[in-house]
Scaffold this motif. Structure first.
Motif, PDB file in Angstrom:
ATOM      1  N   ASP A  54      44.187  38.024  30.161  1.00 39.17           N
ATOM      2  CA  ASP A  54      44.036  37.480  28.827  1.00 39.17           C
ATOM      3  C   ASP A  54      43.728  38.509  27.679  1.00 39.17           C
ATOM      4  OD1 ASP A  54      42.702  36.111  26.697  1.00 39.17           O
ATOM      5  OD2 ASP A  54      41.384  34.996  27.892  1.00 39.17           O
ATOM      6  N   ASP A  55      44.775  38.709  26.809  1.00 41.01           N
ATOM      7  CA  ASP A  55      44.626  39.681  25.884  1.00 41.01           C
ATOM      8  C   ASP A  55      43.582  39.455  24.822  1.00 41.01           C
ATOM      9  OD1 ASP A  55      45.590  37.556  24.155  1.00 41.01           O
ATOM     10  OD2 ASP A  55      46.900  39.017  23.233  1.00 41.01           O
ATOM     11  N   SER A  56      42.951  38.265  24.682  1.00 44.07           N
ATOM     12  CA  SER A  56      41.995  38.066  23.905  1.00 44.07           C
ATOM     13  C   SER A  56      40.654  38.919  24.558  1.00 44.07           C
ATOM     14  CB  SER A  56      41.627  36.787  23.626  1.00 44.07           C
ATOM     15  OG  SER A  56      41.256  36.057  24.490  1.00 44.07           O
ATOM     16  N   THR A  57      40.366  38.889  25.568  1.00 42.32           N
ATOM     17  CA  THR A  57      39.243  39.540  26.240  1.00 42.32           C
ATOM     18  C   THR A  57      39.438  40.824  27.093  1.00 42.32           C
ATOM     19  OG1 THR A  57      39.520  38.630  28.539  1.00 42.32           O
ATOM     20  CG2 THR A  57      38.199  37.286  26.897  1.00 42.32           C
ATOM     21  N   GLY A  58      40.882  41.135  27.194  1.00 44.79           N
ATOM     22  CA  GLY A  58      41.140  42.503  27.717  1.00 44.79           C
ATOM     23  C   GLY A  58      40.974  42.303  29.432  1.00 44.79           C
ATOM     24  N   VAL A  59      40.450  41.169  29.956  1.00 41.94           N
ATOM     25  CA  VAL A  59      40.205  40.903  31.222  1.00 41.94           C
ATOM     26  C   VAL A  59      41.531  40.463  32.154  1.00 41.94           C
ATOM     27  CG1 VAL A  59      38.654  39.775  32.997  1.00 41.94           C
ATOM     28  CG2 VAL A  59      37.807  40.716  30.804  1.00 41.94           C
ATOM     29  N   GLY A  60      41.534  40.896  33.312  1.00 38.22           N
ATOM     30  CA  GLY A  60      42.810  40.450  34.165  1.00 38.22           C
ATOM     31  C   GLY A  60      42.080  39.782  35.394  1.00 38.22           C
ATOM     32  N   ILE A  61      42.213  38.645  35.814  1.00 37.03           N
ATOM     33  CA  ILE A  61      41.951  37.957  36.817  1.00 37.03           C
ATOM     34  C   ILE A  61      42.351  38.330  38.083  1.00 37.03           C
ATOM     35  CG2 ILE A  61      41.072  35.736  38.020  1.00 37.03           C
ATOM     36  CD1 ILE A  61      40.830  34.511  34.941  1.00 37.03           C
ATOM     37  N   ILE A  62      42.243  38.978  39.018  1.00 41.97           N
ATOM     38  CA  ILE A  62      43.047  39.328  40.296  1.00 41.97           C
ATOM     39  C   ILE A  62      42.930  38.091  41.336  1.00 41.97           C
ATOM     40  CG2 ILE A  62      43.302  41.354  41.866  1.00 41.97           C
ATOM     41  CD1 ILE A  62      43.478  41.809  38.762  1.00 41.97           C
ATOM     42  N   SER A  63      44.307  37.857  42.005  1.00 43.67           N
ATOM     43  CA  SER A  63      44.204  36.930  43.085  1.00 43.67           C
ATOM     44  C   SER A  63      45.401  37.372  44.208  1.00 43.67           C
ATOM     45  CB  SER A  63      44.305  35.486  42.632  1.00 43.67           C
ATOM     46  OG  SER A  63      45.525  35.347  41.821  1.00 43.67           O
ATOM     47  N   ILE A  64      45.396  36.868  45.114  1.00 45.04           N
ATOM     48  CA  ILE A  64      46.495  36.795  45.895  1.00 45.04           C
ATOM     49  C   ILE A  64      47.601  35.947  45.703  1.00 45.04           C
ATOM     50  CG2 ILE A  64      45.433  38.381  47.856  1.00 45.04           C
ATOM     51  CD1 ILE A  64      45.852  35.887  49.695  1.00 45.04           C
ATOM     52  N   THR A  65      48.694  36.209  45.935  1.00 47.95           N
ATOM     53  CA  THR A  65      49.696  34.920  45.643  1.00 47.95           C
ATOM     54  C   THR A  65      49.723  33.817  46.706  1.00 47.95           C
ATOM     55  OG1 THR A  65      51.608  36.047  46.892  1.00 47.95           O
ATOM     56  CG2 THR A  65      51.407  36.553  44.360  1.00 47.95           C
ATOM     57  N   ASP A  66      50.149  32.874  46.410  1.00 51.04           N
ATOM     58  CA  ASP A  66      50.297  31.681  47.183  1.00 51.04           C
ATOM     59  C   ASP A  66      51.184  32.052  48.249  1.00 51.04           C
ATOM     60  OD1 ASP A  66      49.663  28.867  47.791  1.00 51.04           O
ATOM     61  OD2 ASP A  66      51.877  28.430  47.367  1.00 51.04           O
ATOM     62  N   HIS A  67      52.217  32.648  48.264  1.00 56.19           N
ATOM     63  CA  HIS A  67      53.121  33.014  49.322  1.00 56.19           C
ATOM     64  C   HIS A  67      52.236  34.011  50.226  1.00 56.19           C
ATOM     65  CE1 HIS A  67      56.507  34.745  51.361  1.00 56.19           C
ATOM     66  NE2 HIS A  67      56.011  35.987  51.120  1.00 56.19           N
ATOM     67  N   ALA A  68      51.432  34.773  49.769  1.00 53.05           N
ATOM     68  CA  ALA A  68      50.603  35.632  50.527  1.00 53.05           C
ATOM     69  C   ALA A  68      49.773  35.164  51.449  1.00 53.05           C
ATOM     70  CB  ALA A  68      49.780  36.932  49.740  1.00 53.05           C
ATOM     71  N   GLN A  69      48.960  33.936  50.879  1.00 48.92           N
ATOM     72  CA  GLN A  69      48.116  33.152  51.703  1.00 48.92           C
ATOM     73  C   GLN A  69      48.842  32.189  52.750  1.00 48.92           C
ATOM     74  OE1 GLN A  69      47.291  29.752  52.037  1.00 48.92           O
ATOM     75  NE2 GLN A  69      49.076  29.029  50.347  1.00 48.92           N
ATOM     76  N   SER A  70      50.113  31.954  52.561  1.00 53.34           N
ATOM     77  CA  SER A  70      50.601  31.178  53.510  1.00 53.34           C
ATOM     78  C   SER A  70      51.091  32.084  54.630  1.00 53.34           C
ATOM     79  CB  SER A  70      51.998  30.243  52.874  1.00 53.34           C
ATOM     80  OG  SER A  70      52.856  31.307  52.343  1.00 53.34           O
ATOM     81  N   VAL A  71      51.624  33.087  54.311  1.00 56.02           N
ATOM     82  CA  VAL A  71      51.826  34.082  55.242  1.00 56.02           C
ATOM     83  C   VAL A  71      50.925  34.365  56.275  1.00 56.02           C
ATOM     84  CG1 VAL A  71      52.875  36.576  55.765  1.00 56.02           C
ATOM     85  CG2 VAL A  71      54.018  34.947  54.156  1.00 56.02           C
ATOM     86  N   LEU A  72      49.336  34.610  55.565  1.00 59.45           N
ATOM     87  CA  LEU A  72      48.298  34.964  56.296  1.00 59.45           C
ATOM     88  C   LEU A  72      47.962  34.114  57.262  1.00 59.45           C
ATOM     89  CD1 LEU A  72      46.402  36.826  53.344  1.00 59.45           C
ATOM     90  CD2 LEU A  72      47.191  37.838  55.721  1.00 59.45           C
ATOM     91  N   GLY A  73      47.965  32.761  56.832  1.00 54.93           N
ATOM     92  CA  GLY A  73      47.452  31.499  57.597  1.00 54.93           C
ATOM     93  C   GLY A  73      45.921  31.252  57.161  1.00 54.93           C
TER      94      GLY A  73
END
Length: 163
Positions: A54-73
């Motif tokens: 978000d360029d207004s706050t300078g903060v990035g929200i970190i997550s894993i991708t949907d693809h990654a969670q599907s591979v992990l189980g």
């Protein structure tokens, strides 16, 4: 249907009293800032992390991708960084354990961890239900937003997982 709407609008408009126009604008209106929209940029890593910046706050929200969670189980445990810790792009910031495997999480960008998703400690399965939304991992105040340029767009990421 349209004729009913027109009739209702005509009745409402004709019943509304006309207000005289004011020649000068209110000082409150003149000094109001422009309505600018914040820019949200989603970028991806080859290790299946995602940053929603978000360029207004300078903060990035970190997550894993949907693809990654599907591979992990089914995710059974999530380890997150400490609030206030400084991270560099590529540093390990946590881990995800599932019934199938364990996987390290790397910082897609450099900065300071401002917040972690406390819900994941009691509900690690939230990563499986909503990896990129409610299952976010942490929020990082970016120290160098130009690092986003080194990351992949959605299209580039999708191409990388197809091959």
């Amino acid at each position: 249907m349209q004729s009913c709407l027109r009739a209702a609008l005509r009745t409402r408009l004709s019943a509304a009293p006309l207000r005289p126009r004011v020649a000068t604008a209110s000082p409150l209106l003149r000094s109001a800032p422009l309505n600018l929209r914040a820019l949200h940029i989603k970028k991806y890593t080859s290790e299946h992390e995602l940053v929603n910046f978000d360029d207004s706050t300078g903060v990035g929200i970190i997550s894993i991708t949907d693809h990654a969670q599907s591979v992990l189980g089914d995710v059974v445990f999530v380890e997150l960084p400490e609030v206030g810790s400084s991270v560099a792009q590529g540093d390990q910031i946590g881990a995800v354990e599932s019934v199938k495997a364990a996987s390290d999480i790397y910082a897609p960008i450099s900065g300071t961890v401002e917040e972690i998703n406390e819900t994941l400690s009691s509900e690690p399965g939230l990563l499986n239900k909503s990896a990129e939304e409610k299952g976010w991992l942490c929020k990082i105040k970016l120290s160098d937003p130009s690092e986003l340029d080194k990351l992949m767009t959605l299209e580039e990421y999708q191409n990388s997982i197809e091959h």
